[in-house]
Enzyme design. Sequence first.
Site, short mmCIF file in Angstrom:
data_model
loop_
_atom_site.label_atom_id
_atom_site.label_comp_id
_atom_site.label_asym_id
_atom_site.label_seq_id
_atom_site.Cartn_x
_atom_site.Cartn_y
_atom_site.Cartn_z
N ARG A 57 22.00 41.00 -16.82
CA ARG A 57 21.72 40.30 -15.50
C ARG A 57 20.87 39.44 -15.72
O ARG A 57 19.60 39.61 -16.49
CB ARG A 57 21.64 41.23 -14.29
CG ARG A 57 22.57 42.33 -14.26
CD ARG A 57 22.43 43.46 -13.26
NE ARG A 57 23.04 44.54 -13.11
CZ ARG A 57 22.84 45.72 -12.50
NH1 ARG A 57 21.73 45.67 -12.03
NH2 ARG A 57 23.93 46.39 -12.07
N ASP B 105 17.89 36.64 -13.57
CA ASP B 105 17.47 36.25 -12.26
C ASP B 105 17.85 35.10 -11.78
O ASP B 105 18.16 34.19 -12.66
CB ASP B 105 16.14 36.76 -12.43
CG ASP B 105 15.70 38.19 -12.47
OD1 ASP B 105 16.33 39.12 -12.19
OD2 ASP B 105 14.54 38.47 -12.99
N TYR C 108 16.48 35.83 -26.35
CA TYR C 108 16.06 35.06 -25.28
C TYR C 108 15.09 34.01 -26.07
O TYR C 108 14.61 34.20 -26.83
CB TYR C 108 15.35 35.74 -24.10
CG TYR C 108 16.15 36.39 -23.10
CD1 TYR C 108 16.58 35.79 -21.94
CD2 TYR C 108 16.67 37.92 -23.38
CE1 TYR C 108 17.36 36.63 -21.06
CE2 TYR C 108 17.21 38.60 -22.43
CZ TYR C 108 17.62 37.93 -21.27
OH TYR C 108 18.54 38.71 -20.50
N ARG D 192 9.55 37.34 -19.07
CA ARG D 192 8.48 36.53 -18.51
C ARG D 192 7.23 37.29 -18.47
O ARG D 192 6.21 36.59 -18.21
CB ARG D 192 8.96 36.30 -17.04
CG ARG D 192 10.50 35.41 -16.94
CD ARG D 192 11.28 35.62 -15.62
NE ARG D 192 10.10 35.09 -14.61
CZ ARG D 192 10.64 35.32 -13.29
NH1 ARG D 192 11.86 35.88 -12.80
NH2 ARG D 192 9.89 35.11 -12.48
#
Length: 263
Positions: free
Chosen positions: A50, A52, A110, A197
């Site tokens: 998932r 955000d 990522y 993050r």
Amino acid sequence: MRIALGIEYDGRAFAGWQTQPHGNTVQDRLNQAIAQIAGAADIGTVAAGRTDAGVHAAMQVVHFDSPAQRPPNAWVRGVNALLPPEVAVVWAREVPEDFHARFSAFSRSYSYFLLTSPVRPCLLAGKMGWFHQALDVAAMREAAAHLLGRHDFSSFRASECQAKSPLKDLQRLDISEQDGLIRFDLLADAFLHHMVRNIVGALVYVGKGALRAEDMAGLLAARDRTFAPPTFMPDGLYLTGVGYPETYDLPSQADAARLALWR
């Protein structure tokens, strides 16, 4: 038949990946488009992970079960004709019934892109993170080395994270810089909610001198989110790859040309 899709999307237009009652998510729009091509009332997709609101994907992988057979081109061009411009199917493959977009994956990667400039980005607003001053990249690399390996990443985990375990194996955390644009590339078996993050936010603190490089080891050992710096903005975060066993013959990384802007 079970179909796997590689998709990319601009996360700014959506309230994240996962379906919501209001329908403004990537999954909602993708499900609707696939259902039309499949001639079904409803199609449910399962994603590798998932993302955000505001987070992008250059290589998200999903699977779904279709009640009808269609040529691969229909799952690409046909579905794309029904999607908003912020979402695109890049490839489609028929896969065995034992394939699962989430549970068959053994790695995710990522990338985070951060502009360091006194002036905020305009043309690329929402496509990259921003910090208003130069950062010490050498110190950030030194700090990043403390995070490599299998650790309890509770200090970099969102309070609402639903993962069963905070133990993750961070296999890669590379930091490169050119002309004020810093790129973070991370590879792990899996990631916790906000983990990337939160790591970027801590590294920015190191880069600006608010933390020492060796403090990263202490943050990791604390296993407490309250000890670490705030979560960094979602704008520059991209899901760029998902690793699967070779037997499935699926692309593992986004085509480099699709991130050519950042090379």
